[in-house]
Each structure stands twice: as structure tokens, then as C-alpha cells.
Design an enzyme around this catalytic site. Structure first.
Site: not given
Ligand code: GLU
Length: 493
Positions: A259, A255-257
Site C-alpha cells: 500500500g 513496497s507498492k504491495r
């Protein structure tokens, strides 16, 4: 029988900016096409108009271009099987859906969204698997006419088999079987006349003569639906290869978390396209289970579907940073400087005069080439070469086991030696300053530490003599004189 030429496609939906997962899919398709002398086709799946994000198509194409993935057919590259935007191919899908209705393999469904919601709520309450309850599947002609007369809108649903299994041979996973009862009568054409993903994908993969569908594992449960459609339409399906998932280092879905941001963000942070391609290629594929650094040419030469793994790949940001550092170190200075220049222009303090002197930039780069992991780090690693006033706490000048007076004395003695006419080369500086430390009764590290702070403002910086040589005599002496002044204002203990 001659094998059909390899034609593969990257089929992004422009519902957002492409991230690591999407681009890995694009890359595997591209590598496979180039390895097999086949064609790489880009098809924009923009039939979900409500979710289309303005600018997404441009960003998708920009990402491919940045990474050097050229396409043979697609937007801006007319081919024999266009158009390459699904929103311009509506007629094909309508004809296919009608054909299926005529054959009795699909039907109009007039259920209102309220009814479908109620049905779903009922299924949830009864802990039943979700899915359309097939109410419109066997409407009589009169019932249908009545719905039409009432002006009810309809979707077209595929008439799924009520029992049995659908099996296919996945190039990566081998035989995969789905029970047909898990497949409900899915929608193929929506009320607005737009197709769903399933119908559009099948119609286009067929019309575009796609030989292999390489897509992420999350689509594997769609494949039996697609196979049922191929069969009903009397079409030969392509081969399917579902690429392993990509997980974050904590093994949860990427996920975005972790990267998993838009690919263009990596470009903007100063990752090199070659490093990015190398890194993405190893997310699910390997050359020999041990080689990490592989240039694009070698990837193309060696890429094969056989070496794509079944197990999830783990996205490791540290590995990407390390790899990018390796690629940065492999650049020649001219190239590194050219790539670093826009980052310096953008991120050096506003007080630094623009445009920068390229020759000067070139003289600075060797000093940080070993340390920079991204181009974006370069302004932070080199700003003291460019600004006119460095700012630091005078106490930093005083090294371990030194005091203010000893430090002042050391600075003044260094100034005196360096003010003498003569070259300011790296070697000259070393042969002047090493003996000086001894003369002053200091360890070399103590004197060099003081001088490092005096000329850079930092306690950790590139090698001292090289740094001083690049900064030049005038600037170094000026900064050392300022250091004397700064330190003089500090109270003696
Ligand atoms: N449009 C789908 C996506 O966004 C394509 C899936 C496929 O490759 O069939 O990923």
C-alpha cells in the site's frame, strides 16, 4: 555562540510520485521546522534529467498542500536562497567542482563507459568490492592533454582518502563511522555538466543555510561522502539525522504491495489529511509510546528529534483505516457531508440525478458515520438511499425460521400499519413495528430483517428505523409494495 536558526529542507527528486516514505520525510522536516519556529524549504532535485517524470513536481507540491505542509521557500515561494530547482543552479555546482579540481581534491576522469563496464565485470568475477579503480587519478599532464586532444569526454571525480575513517555524530543514531576504503572516487560532475546527487546536495545545503539534514536511513552511506566534500570545500556541515526505515507488515522493505502507493491515491480513496498526518508522524516518532490519536497542533507542539526511534517503523494499513475512521467520526455532519459529496457525485450509479441534494446527503450521513473508514466507502454504504430501484433476490426477504407465506403476511401487515396517516419518525416507527412483530408471533429481529431487505435490498444496513425515517414514507411504502410483488412471484413451498 548563538545557535543557528533551524532551516530544514525536503529535497525530492521528481522521478516518480511521492509515496509514504518520501512524505514521512517531508512531514518530519515540516514538524521540526514548525516546532522550532524555523524554516521549511522545498528543493526539487531534478538533475537526473533522464529519470524526471512529467507531472511529478506538481504531484509532490499537491501532496504537501493536501496534508497542510506549507513551505517557506521553494517552488512558487521565492526566498533568498533560490532558485529551488537544482536544474537552475548548475553554475554553483560547476564552480564547486572546479574549485576542488584546482585544489587537487578532484580530477577529470576520461574512462569510457565500455572501460568502466569491463572493470566492473572484472571486479564481480574476482569477487572484489565494486568501485572505480582510480586509473585517471594520477594522469600526467601529457596523458590528460592527449585525452583532451582526442576529444574524450570527462567526468569529475572526487579524490577520496585512501585510508582512515570518517565519523560523524548522527542526531538519532549517535556516532557513526565509515571506513574510507569503502568510499571510492565517486563522480561529482557528470560529462553533461550536471552534478551528481552528492555534490548538488552539499553545495545546496550549504548555500541554503540548512541547519539539519533529516532524511531517510537509506542515505546514511552517502553522508561520509558529503562530509568529505564539506571538508574539501572548506564548509561547515549541517547536523545529520537519519530517519528509521519503514517496513511492510511482513517486515520486508515497504513496497507498492503493502500500500505504499502515491500519497495522492490516499486522498482519492477518501483518507482525511489530518488522519494521514497523524499516521505518518507515528512512523518512527512517538509522543509517549502509547497515544495514537494526535492532532496536528499537538504534533507540532511536541515534536522532537529525541523521540525519533532508531528501529524500523512498520506500516500497518489496518491501523491507518482504523485511524481514519476515528477522524471521520470526529467530523460534524456538515463537514462530513461536504467531504463525502464529491465521492457520492463520482461513485453513485449514473441513474442517480445530479447534483445531489445536499440536505438529503446531510440526513444520510449520521447513519454511516460510525461505519465508514474512508470517504470512498460512503457511496457503497449509502447508495440505496439515492437510487430509485433497489435490486435483490426476493428470497432474501424470508428471514430465519420464516417462510414465504409468513413473510408475505408480515409485509402486508406492516404496510397496513404504516399506511395510516401519521408521522414517520424513528420513534413512531419503532412504537408501531415492535408491537406488530409480537402480534404476528414473530421475533422483532425476524420482522425487522424482512423490512430491512424490503427497504434497502441488503441484509446488513444502518439501523432500520433511522434508515426508514430518512428514506421517507413514500419511498418505504413503495419499496414494501414492490417486496410483496416480488415475493408473490416466488413459489410457495
Ligand atoms: N533527492 C533525494 C531524494 O530523493 C534527497 C536525499 C536527501 O535528502 O539528501 O530523496
Amino acid at each position: 555562540m548563538m545557535e543557528a536558526p533551524v532551516r530544514v529542507r525536503y529535497a525530492p527528486s521528481p522521478t516518480g510520485y511521492p509515496h509514504v516514505g518520501n512524505i514521512r520525510t517531508a512531514l518530519f522536516n515540516w514538524l521540526f521546522a514548525r516546532h522550532s519556529n524555523g524554516k521549511f524549504i522545498v528543493r526539487i532535485e531534478d538533475t537526473d534529467t533522464a529519470r524526471t517524470v512529467p507531472g511529478a513536481v506538481e504531484t509532490i507540491l499537491e501532496s504537501l498542500e493536501w496534508l497542510g505542509m506549507d513551505w517557506d521557500e521553494g517552488p512558487d515561494k521565492a526566498g533568498d536562497y533560490g532558485p529551488y530547482f537544482q536544474s537552475r543552479r548548475i553554475e554553483f555546482y560547476r564552480l564547486a567542482a572546479e574549485k576542488l579540481v584546482k585544489k587537487g581534491d578532484a580530477y577529470h576522469c576520461y574512462c569510457s563507459s565500455e572501460r568502466l563496464e569491463e572493470m566492473r565485470a572484472g571486479q564481480v568475477a574476482a569477487k572484489m568490492p565494486p568501485g572505480y579503480d582510480r586509473r585517471c587519478r594520477d594522469l600526467t599532464d601529457e596523458e590528460r592533454q592527449a585525452c583532451i586532444a582526442k576529444g574524450r569526454k570527462s567526468v569529475i571525480r572526487f579524490k577520496g582518502p585512501k585510508g582512515g575513517e570518517t565519523t560523524f555524530s548522527d542526531v538519532i543514531r549517535g556516532e557513526v563511522t565509515f571506513e574510507n576504503r569503502t568510499i571510492d572516487d565517486f563522480v561529482i560532475l557528470k560529462a553533461d555538466g550536471f552534478p551528481t546527487y552528492h555534490l548538488a546536495s552539499v553545495v545546496d545545503d550549504n548555500k541554503m543555510l540548512i541547519s539539519h539534514v533529516l532524511r531517510a536511513e537509506e542515505w546514511i552511506s552517502s553522508t561520509p561522502k558529503h562530509l568529505l566534500l564539506y571538508r574539501s570545500l572548506g564548509l561547515e556541515p549541517p547536523l545529520f539525522a537519519h530517519l528509521p526505515m519503514i517496513l511492510g507488515p511482513d517486515r520486508s522493505k515497504l513496497s507498492k504491495r503493502h500500500g505504499a502507493v502515491s500519497i495522492t491515491q490516499y486522498r482519492d480513496e477518501g483518507y482525511l489529511p489530518q488522519a494521514m498526518v497523524n499516521f505518518l508522524a507515528l512512523l518512527g516518532w512517538s509522543l509517549d509510546d502509547k497515544t495514537d490519536i494526535i492532532d496536528t497542533e499537538t504534533l507540532v507542539k511536541n515534536f522532537s528529534l529525541e523521540r525519533i526511534g532508531k528501529t524500523a517503523a512498520v506500516f500497518n494499513r489496518e491501523k491507518l483505516d482504523w485511524m481514519n475512521g476515528v477522524y471521520i467520526r470526529s467530523l460534524d455532519i456538515e463537514d462530513l457531508s461536504t467531504r463525502a459529496l464529491p465521492f457520492l457525485e463520482k461513485d453513485l450509479p449514473g441513474s442517480v440525478e445530479r447534483p445531489l441534494d445536499f440536505e438529503y446527503v446531510k440526513s444520510v450521513m449520521p447513519l454511516i458515520q460510525e461505519r465508514a473508514r474512508t470517504l470512498g466507502e460512503i457511496p457503497g454504504l449509502t447508495y440505496f438511499f439515492f437510487i430509485s430501484e433497489i435490486d435483490y433476490e426476493p428470497e432474501l426477504l424470508i428471514g430465519k425460521k420464516m417462510n414465504r407465506d409468513i413473510t408475505l403476511q408480515a409485509l402486508k401487515a406492516s404496510l397496513e400499519s404504516l399506511e395510516k396517516p401519521g408521522s414517520f419518525s424513528r420513534d413512531e416507527l419503532e412504537s408501531c413495528l415492535r408491537p406488530l412483530a409480537e402480534k404476528l408471533g414473530l421475533k422483532a429481529g425476524q420482522l425487522f430483517g424482512t423490512l430491512r431487505v424490503a427497504v434497502t435490498g441488503l441484509t446488513v444496513a444502518p439501523p432500520l428505523f433511522e434508515t426508514m425515517a430518512v428514506l421517507g414514507k413514500d419511498k418505504c411504502l413503495e419499496r414494501m409494495r414492490k417486496a410483496v410483488l416480488k415475493l408473490s412471484s416466488v413459489e410457495s413451498e
